[in-house]
Design an enzyme around this catalytic site. Structure first.
Site, PDB file in Angstrom:
ATOM      1  CE  LYS A 283     -45.170   0.572  -0.430  1.00  0.00           C
ATOM      2  NZ  LYS A 283     -44.776   1.858  -1.043  1.00  0.00           N
TER       3      LYS A 283
ATOM      4  N   PRO B  75     -47.488   5.257   9.638  1.00  0.00           N
ATOM      5  CG  PRO B  75     -45.968   6.833   8.819  1.00  0.00           C
ATOM      6  CD  PRO B  75     -46.031   5.462   9.436  1.00  0.00           C
TER       7      PRO B  75
ATOM      8  CG  LEU C 220     -43.369   3.637   5.593  1.00  0.00           C
ATOM      9  CD1 LEU C 220     -43.303   3.790   7.111  1.00  0.00           C
ATOM     10  CD2 LEU C 220     -42.013   3.187   5.055  1.00  0.00           C
TER      11      LEU C 220
ATOM     12  CG  ASP D 259     -48.543  -0.408  -3.378  1.00  0.00           C
ATOM     13  OD1 ASP D 259     -48.187  -0.629  -4.551  1.00  0.00           O
ATOM     14  OD2 ASP D 259     -48.183   0.585  -2.731  1.00  0.00           O
TER      15      ASP D 259
END
Length: 278
Positions: free
Chosen positions: A13, A96, A101, A138
């Site tokens: 994301k 990573p 992300l 998240d």
């Protein structure tokens, strides 16, 4: 990855903006953010085990088995549902750690969604998202699988339609510790709340960007070198940088101009998670 069947994507994301508007009594920061998925990410393979064992046969480097979000997600769903089934899981890790992300959260969400299906549990998305929130703020966005405007600690989600642009994403070899950013004395914590309409009209920034550039000079140096290619932004509280383009060709052309040695990928922003295309 050897598990040829039952493969599920765990997409990345981007946070297209990230504000802090205040703080709750329990110390958690109140956020405003915009999530959009990428058609790029990790991939997980699942094999259902009658024994009830939960195993990640390819855990992330440096992560203990009991601390692995994939294992935690599987055990949480197993415990909540009371199923006697287990799973062997393989992770093909492309995103990573500490990059911003959402890799760990996405892996956890994919585990919940995949095992819900493979174990025949029939949990709703909201039930899975509620479980996911116990694993991280998240995780629910990845469970819901829709580009969204996020508020609260990131769990209050409103579906949003965004341009599905192409992104050049650069991954500096730098692991950023989120908790240090949140405790930085110069972090802006009193942003004036904006609306979705404000964001779509061009408002919004990532309040962590100046903190990251100051604390990590190597990131600041990369930003300077990328600025000739477009408007460089930071995703989340990680180290990954991105530039938006209207089409794939422009993104790929920009990638050819990157300084040698930088790790990067080009991906399309999508409003529906690739997880639900399986």
């Amino acid at each position: 990855m050897n598990l040829a069947v039952n493969r599920f994507p765990a997409p990345a994301k981007l946070n297209l903006m990230l504000h802090i508007t205040g703080r709750r009594d329990d110390g958690y920061h109140l956020l405003q953010t915009v999530f959009q998925f990428l058609d790029y990410g990790d991939e997980l393979g699942f094999e259902v085990l009658e024994s009830g064992e939960i195993e990640n046969s390819t855990p992330p480097a440096g992560v203990a088995h009991d601390d692995d979000l994939i294992v935690k997600a599987a055990r949480l769903l197993q415990s909540d549902s009371g199923t006697r089934l287990g799973a062997r899981i393989e992770l093909d890790k492309r995103l990573p750690m500490g990059g911003g992300l959402g890799g760990g959260s996405s892996d956890a969400a994919t585990t919940l969604v995949a095992l819900n299906r493979l174990w025949g549990l029939e949990y709703s998305k909201q039930q899975l998202a509620d479980l996911g929130l116990q694993l991280g703020a998240d995780v629910p966005i990845f469970v819901h699988g829709e580009a969204a405007w996020g508020e609260g600690v990131g769990e209050k989600l409103t579906r949003i339609e965004l341009p599905e642009r192409w992104f050049l994403v650069v991954r500096p070899d730098i692991h950023i510790e989120t908790h240090k950013l949140f405790h930085d004395s110069e972090l802006t914590r009193n942003c004036h709340p904006i609306t979705i309409a404000d964001f779509l009209a061009g408002s919004g920034e990532n309040v962590f960007f100046p903190v990251v550039k100051r604390r990590y000079p190597a990131v600041a140096e990369i930003v300077d070198r990328l600025s000739a290619l477009g408007d460089v932004k930071l995703t989340g509280t990680g180290s990954c940088l991105f530039i938006a383009f209207e089409d794939e060709k422009r993104a790929q052309d920009a990638a050819t101009k990157l300084p040698q040695g930088l790790d990067y990928f080009v991906a399309r922003g999508v409003n529906r998670s690739p997880l639900y295309a399986v």
